[in-house]
Design a protein around this motif. Structure first.
Motif, PDB file in Angstrom:
ATOM      1  N   UNK A 165     -21.642  -1.181 -28.507  1.00 23.53           N
ATOM      2  CA  UNK A 165     -21.287  -1.747 -27.204  1.00 23.53           C
ATOM      3  C   UNK A 165     -21.234  -0.624 -26.171  1.00 23.53           C
ATOM      4  N   UNK A 166     -22.030  -0.755 -25.136  1.00 20.71           N
ATOM      5  CA  UNK A 166     -22.104   0.262 -24.091  1.00 20.71           C
ATOM      6  C   UNK A 166     -20.958   0.166 -23.100  1.00 20.71           C
ATOM      7  N   UNK A 167     -20.648   1.293 -22.445  1.00 26.84           N
ATOM      8  CA  UNK A 167     -19.605   1.326 -21.432  1.00 26.84           C
ATOM      9  C   UNK A 167     -18.201   1.340 -21.983  1.00 26.84           C
ATOM     10  N   UNK A 168     -18.061   1.514 -23.276  1.00 25.16           N
ATOM     11  CA  UNK A 168     -16.754   1.405 -23.920  1.00 25.16           C
ATOM     12  C   UNK A 168     -15.770   2.493 -23.523  1.00 25.16           C
ATOM     13  N   UNK A 169     -16.258   3.674 -23.161  1.00 26.56           N
ATOM     14  CA  UNK A 169     -15.345   4.783 -22.864  1.00 26.56           C
ATOM     15  C   UNK A 169     -14.473   4.507 -21.639  1.00 26.56           C
ATOM     16  N   UNK A 170     -14.955   3.690 -20.724  1.00 19.93           N
ATOM     17  CA  UNK A 170     -14.169   3.389 -19.526  1.00 19.93           C
ATOM     18  C   UNK A 170     -13.412   2.067 -19.630  1.00 19.93           C
ATOM     19  N   UNK A 171     -13.513   1.379 -20.771  1.00 19.47           N
ATOM     20  CA  UNK A 171     -12.874   0.071 -20.930  1.00 19.47           C
ATOM     21  C   UNK A 171     -11.403   0.193 -21.307  1.00 19.47           C
ATOM     22  N   UNK A 172     -10.626  -0.752 -20.819  1.00 18.07           N
ATOM     23  CA  UNK A 172      -9.228  -0.863 -21.221  1.00 18.07           C
ATOM     24  C   UNK A 172      -9.175  -1.562 -22.577  1.00 18.07           C
ATOM     25  N   UNK A 173      -7.990  -1.639 -23.153  1.00 13.94           N
ATOM     26  CA  UNK A 173      -7.808  -2.321 -24.436  1.00 13.94           C
ATOM     27  C   UNK A 173      -8.249  -3.781 -24.320  1.00 13.94           C
ATOM     28  N   UNK A 174      -7.843  -4.439 -23.248  1.00  9.90           N
ATOM     29  CA  UNK A 174      -8.203  -5.849 -23.058  1.00  9.90           C
ATOM     30  C   UNK A 174      -9.716  -6.014 -22.887  1.00  9.90           C
ATOM     31  N   UNK A 175     -10.346  -5.098 -22.161  1.00 12.08           N
ATOM     32  CA  UNK A 175     -11.795  -5.169 -21.967  1.00 12.08           C
ATOM     33  C   UNK A 175     -12.543  -4.924 -23.278  1.00 12.08           C
ATOM     34  N   UNK A 176     -12.051  -3.977 -24.067  1.00 12.24           N
ATOM     35  CA  UNK A 176     -12.667  -3.730 -25.374  1.00 12.24           C
ATOM     36  C   UNK A 176     -12.547  -4.960 -26.263  1.00 12.24           C
ATOM     37  N   UNK A 177     -11.376  -5.574 -26.271  1.00 15.83           N
ATOM     38  CA  UNK A 177     -11.156  -6.777 -27.077  1.00 15.83           C
ATOM     39  C   UNK A 177     -12.132  -7.887 -26.662  1.00 15.83           C
ATOM     40  N   UNK A 178     -12.289  -8.086 -25.354  1.00 16.53           N
ATOM     41  CA  UNK A 178     -13.199  -9.124 -24.863  1.00 16.53           C
ATOM     42  C   UNK A 178     -14.645  -8.798 -25.221  1.00 16.53           C
ATOM     43  N   UNK A 179     -15.034  -7.536 -25.047  1.00 16.39           N
ATOM     44  CA  UNK A 179     -16.399  -7.144 -25.379  1.00 16.39           C
ATOM     45  C   UNK A 179     -16.693  -7.366 -26.861  1.00 16.39           C
TER      46      UNK A 179
END
Length: 82
Positions: A64-78
């Motif tokens: 999954x791309x862009x993960x380094x800038x994602x929050x916990x909630x964004x990572x969970x959704x992705x």
């Protein structure tokens, strides 16, 4: 996998485990990541769920791309959407 697991979850577990091992993750860690992912991210403690670092690692393994800038909630959704 446990006795009551569905065939789909068993296949998902094996696929994630094999992918993790191919990416250099230890067998033990690969089994932990695969079990968590195959069970919808549930941990044994059941309190807060996986940490951001654990979600990040799963996102990395799934590409999954862009993960380094994602929050916990964004990572969970992705991860849920992937």
């Amino acid at each position: 996998m446990s006795k009551g697991s569905s065939r789909k979850r068993e296949q998902q577990y094996e696929q994630i485990k094999e992918n993790a091992i191919e990416h250099g993750v230890s067998d033990h860690r690969a089994e932990e990541v695969a079990a968590r992912a195959a069970h919808g991210g549930k941990t044994r403690s059941g309190s807060q769920g996986p940490t951001r670092d654990q979600l990040y690692e799963e996102a990395r393994l799934r590409g999954i791309g862009g993960r380094s800038s994602m929050t916990k909630a964004e990572l969970r959704k992705a991860l849920d959407d992937h």
